[in-house]
Design a protein around this motif. Structure first.
Motif, mmCIF file in Angstrom:
data_model
loop_
_atom_site.group_PDB
_atom_site.id
_atom_site.type_symbol
_atom_site.label_atom_id
_atom_site.label_comp_id
_atom_site.label_asym_id
_atom_site.label_seq_id
_atom_site.Cartn_x
_atom_site.Cartn_y
_atom_site.Cartn_z
ATOM 1 N N LEU A 205 0.782 -1.380 0.075
ATOM 2 C CA LEU A 205 0.136 0.078 0.086
ATOM 3 C C LEU A 205 0.959 1.075 0.009
ATOM 4 N N THR A 206 0.641 2.118 -0.911
ATOM 5 C CA THR A 206 1.472 3.133 -1.063
ATOM 6 C C THR A 206 0.815 4.628 -0.798
ATOM 7 N N SER A 207 1.642 5.692 -0.878
ATOM 8 C CA SER A 207 1.047 7.062 -0.589
ATOM 9 C C SER A 207 0.587 7.404 -1.538
ATOM 10 N N SER A 208 0.577 6.847 -2.859
ATOM 11 C CA SER A 208 -0.121 6.934 -4.066
ATOM 12 C C SER A 208 -1.186 6.138 -4.266
ATOM 13 N N SER A 209 -1.759 5.372 -3.353
ATOM 14 C CA SER A 209 -2.988 4.412 -3.495
ATOM 15 C C SER A 209 -4.347 5.312 -3.190
ATOM 16 N N ASN A 210 -5.054 5.210 -3.826
ATOM 17 C CA ASN A 210 -6.413 5.914 -3.865
ATOM 18 C C ASN A 210 -7.217 5.337 -2.686
ATOM 19 N N VAL A 211 -7.627 6.046 -1.716
ATOM 20 C CA VAL A 211 -8.243 5.473 -0.555
ATOM 21 C C VAL A 211 -9.502 4.815 -1.135
ATOM 22 N N LEU A 212 -10.269 5.750 -1.975
ATOM 23 C CA LEU A 212 -11.594 5.017 -2.598
ATOM 24 C C LEU A 212 -11.367 3.625 -2.973
ATOM 25 N N GLY A 213 -10.388 3.530 -3.818
ATOM 26 C CA GLY A 213 -10.059 2.415 -4.604
ATOM 27 C C GLY A 213 -9.929 1.143 -3.462
ATOM 28 N N LYS A 220 -16.079 -6.795 -0.940
ATOM 29 C CA LYS A 220 -15.891 -7.586 -1.988
ATOM 30 C C LYS A 220 -17.136 -7.726 -2.917
ATOM 31 N N GLU A 221 -18.420 -7.433 -2.370
ATOM 32 C CA GLU A 221 -19.648 -7.403 -3.038
ATOM 33 C C GLU A 221 -19.752 -6.166 -3.898
ATOM 34 N N ARG A 222 -19.359 -4.989 -3.245
ATOM 35 C CA ARG A 222 -19.528 -3.668 -4.143
ATOM 36 C C ARG A 222 -18.635 -3.753 -5.457
ATOM 37 N N THR A 223 -17.229 -4.447 -5.041
ATOM 38 C CA THR A 223 -16.408 -4.674 -5.988
ATOM 39 C C THR A 223 -17.021 -5.559 -7.181
ATOM 40 N N LYS A 224 -17.469 -6.723 -6.792
ATOM 41 C CA LYS A 224 -18.130 -7.578 -7.821
ATOM 42 C C LYS A 224 -19.148 -6.856 -8.675
ATOM 43 N N ILE A 420 -10.686 0.214 -13.353
ATOM 44 C CA ILE A 420 -11.994 0.578 -12.674
ATOM 45 C C ILE A 420 -11.991 0.733 -11.362
ATOM 46 N N ILE A 421 -11.370 -0.088 -10.499
ATOM 47 C CA ILE A 421 -11.195 -0.156 -8.970
ATOM 48 C C ILE A 421 -10.550 1.054 -8.686
ATOM 49 N N ASP A 422 -9.512 1.445 -9.487
ATOM 50 C CA ASP A 422 -8.886 2.773 -9.233
ATOM 51 C C ASP A 422 -7.497 2.397 -8.082
ATOM 52 N N LEU A 423 -7.011 1.333 -8.498
ATOM 53 C CA LEU A 423 -5.731 0.772 -7.510
ATOM 54 C C LEU A 423 -4.650 0.982 -8.222
ATOM 55 N N ASP A 424 -3.450 1.728 -7.531
ATOM 56 C CA ASP A 424 -1.942 1.541 -8.193
ATOM 57 C C ASP A 424 -1.477 0.437 -8.305
ATOM 58 N N ILE A 425 -1.722 -0.397 -7.212
ATOM 59 C CA ILE A 425 -1.120 -1.796 -7.097
ATOM 60 C C ILE A 425 -2.429 -2.527 -6.634
ATOM 61 N N ALA A 426 -2.542 -3.637 -7.621
ATOM 62 C CA ALA A 426 -3.919 -4.464 -7.442
ATOM 63 C C ALA A 426 -3.344 -6.201 -7.667
ATOM 64 N N GLU A 448 -11.992 -11.848 -7.172
ATOM 65 C CA GLU A 448 -11.489 -10.948 -5.899
ATOM 66 C C GLU A 448 -10.413 -9.727 -6.628
ATOM 67 N N VAL A 449 -10.719 -8.510 -6.043
ATOM 68 C CA VAL A 449 -9.483 -7.695 -6.510
ATOM 69 C C VAL A 449 -8.813 -7.303 -5.069
ATOM 70 N N ASN A 450 -7.576 -7.322 -4.937
ATOM 71 C CA ASN A 450 -7.168 -6.982 -3.680
ATOM 72 C C ASN A 450 -6.297 -5.671 -3.629
ATOM 73 N N ALA A 451 -6.394 -4.857 -2.500
ATOM 74 C CA ALA A 451 -5.419 -3.759 -2.533
ATOM 75 C C ALA A 451 -4.280 -4.233 -1.388
ATOM 76 N N ALA A 452 -2.988 -3.603 -1.633
ATOM 77 C CA ALA A 452 -1.975 -4.019 -0.876
ATOM 78 C C ALA A 452 -1.603 -5.720 -0.934
ATOM 79 N N PRO A 453 -1.539 -6.156 -2.192
ATOM 80 C CA PRO A 453 -1.329 -7.721 -2.554
ATOM 81 C C PRO A 453 0.090 -7.974 -1.982
ATOM 82 N N GLY A 454 0.150 -9.378 -1.395
ATOM 83 C CA GLY A 454 1.450 -9.762 -1.158
ATOM 84 C C GLY A 454 2.360 -9.895 -2.318
ATOM 85 N N LEU A 455 3.580 -9.699 -2.054
ATOM 86 C CA LEU A 455 4.526 -9.936 -3.418
ATOM 87 C C LEU A 455 5.362 -11.195 -3.197
ATOM 88 N N ARG A 456 5.199 -12.090 -2.281
ATOM 89 C CA ARG A 456 5.925 -13.204 -1.992
ATOM 90 C C ARG A 456 5.899 -14.022 -3.113
#
Length: 898
Positions: A205-213, A220-224, A420-426, A448-456
């Motif tokens: 999650l970055t300082s450029s991430s859109n809080v609304l996104g 999850k329901e609204r995203t779908k 569409i979801i407006d995420l810088d990292i999804a 699903e669409v995940n904010a702050a996804p793990g990179l591992r």
């Protein structure tokens, strides 16, 4: 042996510039002071038996077994503790190798320096090393169970301090790109870059991430719903809040199989897939309800689970996620296979390792039951038993890289979804039977669409190509040719640090709106005092570097902070070293001026390759620092004919000199004549040579940062040695029939500098003198000797804080020095109370005299003078008149006889 004191260094330091993470232990060898290792019966054999891996330590012989050969030949216990502390960390999975051991001026007391990866583990390892060595000395061994306990504790400390795979990758990539970073304490945030150019991250999650996104992705329901409305393939499903809605919802979806999951869960918690009966649905509902108030019921899609990572609306990696499972061998039970799988060194707790330990619980039993297995089942060779319904790595799953296999249409869809979801990292989760085909052809859906996804899973997949997904994230945060940090100027020296720091900041403000600077008076941003007090340590510097409004940082860096914690920054753009003199010797195991020069030299060595070290060519110890500078060097000198400066300029270098009454910068074949010192209020009409030197350093430091000569000149003309701009630094007050001068000089070099001005005074001179109680006896005697050379009358006082000395002791030593002064007729009296001493001097000052006050508390001394209503001169008017003149500032310089 006994540990007397432990310090943690976190930045470039006295011991090393490159290895910034060091533990420094002050170790008293006590009864082992005269016992090198070869005189201790059985010590070598005991040490090798307990830690045979010490064979890998090269040490000074430079070969395998080098350290152990030193132990056989005889070395002191401090040296052995150093190596043991390093090895304990290595055995606990932390690769370290740097150490130093040096005896202090106190016999038997050693400084033991040990590198660490994680601070708590480093401190623990040094304590454990002392225990281990002491035990071998006393008993010939160290109990195996205690060693195992030490290693287990160290591993636990390593796990607790680990950043996590995602954060580790981001800060590692930042280091690769030369971007400074720091952890923001108590915030679980990391800052990349300094000042106004900083970015912050919390995992992905970055300082450029859109809080609304981010908020939308968490629902999850609204995203779908929004994806469905935009034509993206999503599972048929419905949100329910009450159990009595469940059965009808399943019917509307066309029956089983279904998936039940919490509305706002994460990491696969509370999700049950491939549900085929009402009984399973009841249990799954209860499980999801524990996580979230709302429960999502969806049609189950057969296929494989994939994570598509999208950064800055571009697909950068794809991984197939496989649920935790074991593969049969025909003779071991599932429980035994799980235990074997958990022995894989790649598996650890949480997100710290490439893979996560597989835990057996109720979910495992349910999953096995669906497959007709129990933990006691012996699987046939190559038979697979799945232990979890979901493929999350956090529950023991594995990953297979599929980046090069994904169909271009699915790439386009994933990138569209991120917008569409407006995420810088999804992290977009897709179920499909074949990732090489479009989703519409492979019965695929976005689940699903995940904010702050793990990179591992992308950084270290179980199979396939590892992807450096941190690189595109850093590329997004810091596009090419954009700055990553504000200019950082660090200033050190024995005397003149605060004045020079303030002057550099004053010059810089001709260009920058928000200059942050730290001084012995406080932390400032522009005109605003943020924190009052002596703020010359790394914590204060961090405050400036963390401030998102700061456009340039000017950091006064004192000896104490460098020794105590190291620097707050890895590199600086300009490092200024003014001088090195005998002050604070005997403190922090710094006993000689050469050692003090090594401390001050840390600033010069911390200058990055494209930066400048500004060095005093008139101070041989400072000039010698050039040999250790990796960046460029620029000199300043009060002697325009200084041989070092002339040679440096002839070789194409830059320098600042005092020449024919002018502050001059020499650059290649040009002379930049900045200003005549009589027009620089700081120099008191050119009568304060050390202030001229400070002006030279400040002018040069800002010139190499690209500030134009005209800006430097204007700033020099408007900067005064006043109580407002430089409190306690040559503050001269006109009290009508006499003048008073306040200066914070508290060491011989400082006294000598002020003395140069006092000797030019035409009338009587009175000094109110004292010295800090933590200085050596000879230092205080020296202050008395110096004072007697330029004052007619001396009032000896003491600081309020005696710093361990009894009342009258410091004053007595100064009086002793006055008596020892040669060719001096100075009279003296003793008035220990500083306020009373100042009042006495001001009350009885003769006509046309100069009263010089060396106070402990600058503000108090200034207030006592201000109470007598000093006459306010009009330097502003004088400066305005001087501004009319504008002599030529650039002229050719004869170089090499041309």
């Amino acid at each position: 042996m006994k540990i007397l004191h432990t310090r943690t260094l976190r930045g470039p330091n006295y011991w090393s510039i490159r290895r910034s993470k060091l533990i420094v232990v002050r170790l008293d060898l006590e009864n082992l002071v005269d016992s090198p290792s070869d005189t201790l019966p059985g010590f070598y054999d005991g040490l090798v038996q307990v830690l045979p891996s010490l064979e890998e330590h090269y040490c000074s012989p430079g070969c395998r077994g080098g350290f152990l050969s030193r132990v056989q030949e005889g070395t002191m216990m401090g040296h052995i503790v150093e190596h043991v502390a390093l090895e304990l960390q290595v055995l606990a999975g932390m690769t370290v190798g740097f150490g130093r051991t040096r005896e202090t001026s106190t016999p038997g007391i050693y400084q033991v320096v040990v590198e660490y990866k994680h601070e708590a583990a480093g401190r623990y390892a040094t304590r454990a090393a002392v225990r281990l060595c002491q035990s071998i000395v006393e008993t010939g061994t160290y109990p195996v169970d205690e060693l195992q306990t030490d290693l287990a504790d160290l591993k636990e400390l390593r796990t607790e301090a680990a950043l996590g795979a995602t954060t580790e990758a981001l800060v590692g990539e930042a280091e690769t790109r030369g971007i400074p970073w720091m952890e923001l304490e108590n915030c679980d945030l990391f800052q990349l870059g300094y000042g106004k150019y900083q970015k912050r991250v919390q995992a992905a999650l970055t300082s450029s991430s859109n809080v609304l996104g981010v908020e939308l992705a968490c629902d999850k329901e609204r995203t779908k719903s929004i994806l469905e409305s935009m034509g993206a393939p999503v599972p048929a499903g419905q949100l329910v809040y009450h159990f009595d809605e469940l059965e009808k919802t399943i019917e509307r979806l066309g029956g089983y199989p279904i998936v039940i999951k919490p509305l706002d869960g994460n990491h696969g918690r509370g999700i049950t897939t491939d549900i085929g009966s009402w009984e399973e649905a009841e249990e799954a509902y209860d499980r999801a309800k524990e996580i979230s108030r709302g429960v999502i019921v969806e049609h189950f899609y057969a296929g494989r689970d994939h994570r598509i990572l999208v950064v800055n609306h571009q697909v950068v990696a794809v991984a197939e996620r496989v649920p935790a499972h074991v593969v049969g061998n025909g003779h071991d039970t599932i429980a035994e296979l799980v235990e074997q799988e958990n022995q894989d060194e790649r598996r650890g707790n949480g997100h710290d390792n490439v893979l996560t330990q597989i835990k057996l619980d109720v979910s495992t039993d349910e999953m096995l039951n669906r497959q007709g297995f129990t933990l006691d089942t012996v699987l046939e060779p190559e038979q697979v038993a799945y232990l979890r319904a979901t493929a999350n790595l956090s529950t023991g799953g594995t990953a297979i890289d599929r980046t090069d296999e994904i169909h271009p249409e699915t790439v386009w869809l994933a990138e569209r979804v991120s917008r569409i979801i407006d995420l810088d990292i999804a992290g977009i989760d897709v179920i499909t039977t074949d990732i090489t085909k479009p989703l519409c052809e492979a019965d695929g859906v976005i689940v699903e669409v995940n904010a702050a996804p793990g990179l591992r899973m992308h950084l270290a997949p179980s199979q396939g190509v590892a992807r450096n997904v941190a690189a595109p994230i850093l590329q997004m945060l810091f596009p090419p040719d954009t700055p990553t940090h504000v200019p950082v100027v660090a200033v050190t020296g024995t005397n003149g640090k605060t004045t020079t720091t303030r002057l550099i900041a004053h010059i810089a403000r001709q260009v920058y709106d928000a200059v942050g600077f730290t001084t012995t008076d406080g932390i400032y941003i522009g005109d605003h005092l943020i924190e009052k007090g002596d703020t010359t340590g790394p914590q204060s510097a961090r405050m400036i570097l963390q401030d998102p409004t700061v456009e340039m940082a000017v950091l006064e860096s004192a000896r104490g902070g460098i020794l105590r914690s190291g620097l707050a920054f890895r590199h600086c753009d300009v490092g200024v070293v003014l001088n090195v003199a005998a002050d604070h010797l005997g403190l922090g195991d710094i006993d000689t001026i050469d050692q003090m020069a090594r401390v001050k030299g840390v600033i010069a060595e911390a200058v990055h390759a494209d930066g400048y070290a500004i060095l005093n060519a008139d101070d041989e110890r400072v000039a010698a620092m050039a040999d250790r500078v990796i960046g460029k060097v620029a000199y300043f000198s009060m002697d325009s004919q200084n041989p070092l400066v002339r040679e440096h300029v002839q070789d194409g270098g830059i320098a600042a000199v005092y020449d024919d009454g002018h502050i001059v910068i020499l650059q290649h074949e040009w002379v930049h004549r900045i200003e005549h010192v009589e027009r620089v209020p700081l120099t008191l009409g050119g009568r304060a040579p050390f202030m001229i030197a400070n002006a030279l350093a400040a002018s040069l430091a800002t010139f190499v940062q690209g500030i134009k000569v005209e800006k430097i000149r204007a700033a020099l003309r408007s900067f005064e040695a006043s109580a407002q701009q430089t409190p306690g630094r040559m503050n001269l007050f006109n009290l009508g029939h006499f003048h008073a001068l306040v200066d914070y000089a508290h060491n011989p070099a400082g006294y000598e500098a002020v003395g140069g001005f006092v000797k030019n005074w035409s009338g009587p001179t009175i000094g109110v003198v004292g010295g800090p109680g933590d200085r050596r006896d000879q230092d205080l005697i020296g202050l008395g000797q110096l004072a007697a050379t330029f004052f007619d009358h001396i009032i000896v006082k003491e600081d309020d804080d005696g710093r361990g000395r009894p009342a009258g002791n410091a004053a007595g030593l100064i009086v002793q020095g006055i008596a020892q002064a040669n060719d001096s007729s100075a009279s003296h009296v003793v008035q220990l109370d500083e306020t009373a001493a100042i009042e006495c001097a001001l009350e009885h000052a003769p006509e046309d005299s100069l009263v010089v006050i060396f106070p402990e508390q600058v503000n108090r001394a200034i207030e006592l003078i201000q109470a007598r209503n000093p006459i306010v001169d009009a330097p502003e008017a004088d400066a305005a008149a001087l501004l009319v003149e504008d002599p030529s500032t650039l002229e050719p310089m004869a170089v090499g006889g041309q």
